[in-house]
Design a protein around this motif. Structure first.
Motif, mmCIF file in Angstrom:
data_model
loop_
_atom_site.group_PDB
_atom_site.id
_atom_site.type_symbol
_atom_site.label_atom_id
_atom_site.label_comp_id
_atom_site.label_asym_id
_atom_site.label_seq_id
_atom_site.Cartn_x
_atom_site.Cartn_y
_atom_site.Cartn_z
ATOM 1 N N ARG A 1 -24.713 100.839 14.624
ATOM 2 C CA ARG A 1 -24.135 99.560 15.024
ATOM 3 C C ARG A 1 -23.312 99.725 16.296
ATOM 4 N N TYR B 1 -29.593 92.607 16.910
ATOM 5 C CA TYR B 1 -28.393 92.132 16.223
ATOM 6 C C TYR B 1 -28.712 91.660 14.808
ATOM 7 N N GLU C 1 -27.076 93.322 11.616
ATOM 8 C CA GLU C 1 -26.237 92.482 10.757
ATOM 9 C C GLU C 1 -26.775 92.447 9.330
ATOM 10 N N GLN D 1 -16.863 94.388 6.503
ATOM 11 C CA GLN D 1 -17.087 93.468 7.617
ATOM 12 C C GLN D 1 -16.034 93.637 8.708
ATOM 13 N N ASP E 1 -17.779 96.102 16.882
ATOM 14 C CA ASP E 1 -18.207 95.133 17.890
ATOM 15 C C ASP E 1 -17.128 94.921 18.944
ATOM 16 N N ARG F 1 -18.159 86.196 8.257
ATOM 17 C CA ARG F 1 -19.052 87.264 7.806
ATOM 18 C C ARG F 1 -18.839 87.592 6.334
ATOM 19 N N SER G 1 -21.827 87.347 3.544
ATOM 20 C CA SER G 1 -22.256 88.458 2.692
ATOM 21 C C SER G 1 -22.081 88.139 1.212
#
Length: 413
Positions: free
Chosen positions: A25, A131, A135, A153, A160, A338, A342
């Protein structure tokens, strides 16, 4: 009988979060940050046109929206590893080809202009494909984390934001001191690293061959069935329009109006990333104590207030500080979004629903780029003010509705 696909994935057991999720990531985030913030600077340096700079920003985002019509379905069908690796490798080859063309044409002229505009469009598509894959892998890790989903997260967002800290500044410095070729070669190296470290998928992907449009319909139906997620997305859509305007206009404002360098333009987003990292840590602790809704409401208030204030800033320092505050608020909002994704989206349709969610959230960005291309630079302040008012109203309406939904005011276990 065990299928060939199942055997293939059984040979790659789930690795730890660091090697299996966080490291790939990070590589992809670095490439994405340099692409998103560096390509508009490259267009401005190559063409010298403010209109083309805004158009390039729009071209980065419009093909991304089209990519979401198939990206989520591809991830659901072929798995995160395959999609991530192919997208990263294709991006590396693309930017290397662009670097060769720009060096061969001495970085100016019609060929150079066409090259950077096409580069803006195609890198946007590939960046969003990688992405979606990254993700989806992160969401799977969040589901396995259970009540600690928001912590996973927040780490992903920290990765990021760290990339956002280094990417824009690196792109600006490389462009200033190494020229377009230096920036593009570095971007290619980050993409190749991402391809080599693609996140390992512990489960076999689906083998259905349904059309991509069916995946979008499924994702849209799932989003509509989750009111908490739908209202959160609605608020962030209007917020992203204001953020998109600032992002698209920043190269012109900093370089042309304030007379600063490309490195200074990149420094604004890097400084903002530092504040965002602090906000991510604070949001994670606050969610543990107060729950998702209070943290999201405070973050929305901070983001809206900073956008309103940035329209009154007329110095480089003022822009830097207020953009940093705005990005901090958006970082905390992203943790809330996020975590909701999830927790609420069923795993079987996560890729398709994620594609629809991100597609809706990205719609304002090409509109912002087209608006910057069409409006004279002297009018940027008035346009951003109108977007800031819209952002404040939209976030207030969204969190007013979210307050009545169950579960969002409960602290994390």
């Amino acid at each position: 009988m065990t299928s060939h696909t199942e055997l293939r994935h059984a040979r790659h057991p789930a690795t730890g979060l660091v090697r299996g999720i966080y490291v790939p990531r990070g590589a992809d985030a670095a490439a994405s940050a340099m692409t998103t913030y560096g390509i508009p600077l490259l267009v401005l340096a190559t063409t010298g046109s403010t209109a083309l700079t805004g158009l390039a920003f729009a071209l980065e985002w419009i093909p991304r929206l089209a990519a979401f019509a198939v990206a989520g379905t591809m991830v659901d069908r072929y798995g995160t590893t395959t999609v991530f690796r192919l997208a990263s490798l294709a991006r590396a080859l693309l930017v290397l080809a662009a670097a060769v063309l720009l060096v061969a044409r001495t970085g100016s002229g019609p060929t150079a202009t066409v090259t950077v505009m096409v580069l803006a469009a195609l890198t946007g598509v590939l960046t969003e494909c990688s992405y979606i894959a990254a993700e989806t892998a992160g969401a799977e890790a969040s589901r396995h984390a259970g009540d600690r989903a928001h912590k996973v997260q927040s780490v992903l967002l920290g990765i990021d934001q760290t990339a956002t800290l280094a990417g824009p500044l690196a792109a600006g410095l490389l462009l200033e001191w190494g020229g377009p070729a230096g920036m593009l070669v570095t971007l290619a190296c980050c993409s190749l690293l991402g391809a080599a470290l693609a996140p390992r998928q512990p489960h076999a992907p689906k083998t259905s061959t349904g059309p991509a449009a069916g995946g979008l319909r499924t994702g849209w139906a799932t989003l509509r069935s989750l009111p908490a997620l739908a209202w959160m997305v609605t608020g962030l859509v209007v917020s992203n329009f204001a953020a998109g305007l600032l992002q698209a206009a920043m190269p012109v404002i900093v370089v042309n109006q304030l007379g600063r360098s490309s490195a200074d333009a990149g420094l604004i987003w890097s400084a903002a990333a530092v504040v965002s990292l602090l906000a991510l840590t604070a949001a994670r602790t606050a969610i543990d104590r107060w729950g998702l809704w209070p943290v999201g409401a405070v973050a929305a208030t901070i983001a809206a207030a900073a956008t309103l204030a940035v329209t009154q800033a007329h110095t480089y320092t003022g822009y830097l500080v207020l953009i940093a505050v705005l990005t901090g608020g958006e970082g905390a909002l992203s943790v809330v979004l996020r975590t909701l994704r999830s927790q609420l989206i069923p795993p079987a349709v996560f890729g398709s629903t994620l594609s629809v969610t991100v597609l809706v959230l990205l719609l304002p960005f090409p509109l912002a780029g087209l608006l910057v291309a069409a409006v004279p630079p002297a009018m940027f302040g008035h346009v951003i003010t109108g977007a800031a008012v819209l952002q404040a109203v939209g976030l207030a309406a969204a969190f007013t509705r979210l307050r009545a939904l169950p579960g969002l005011r409960t602290p994390a276990a």
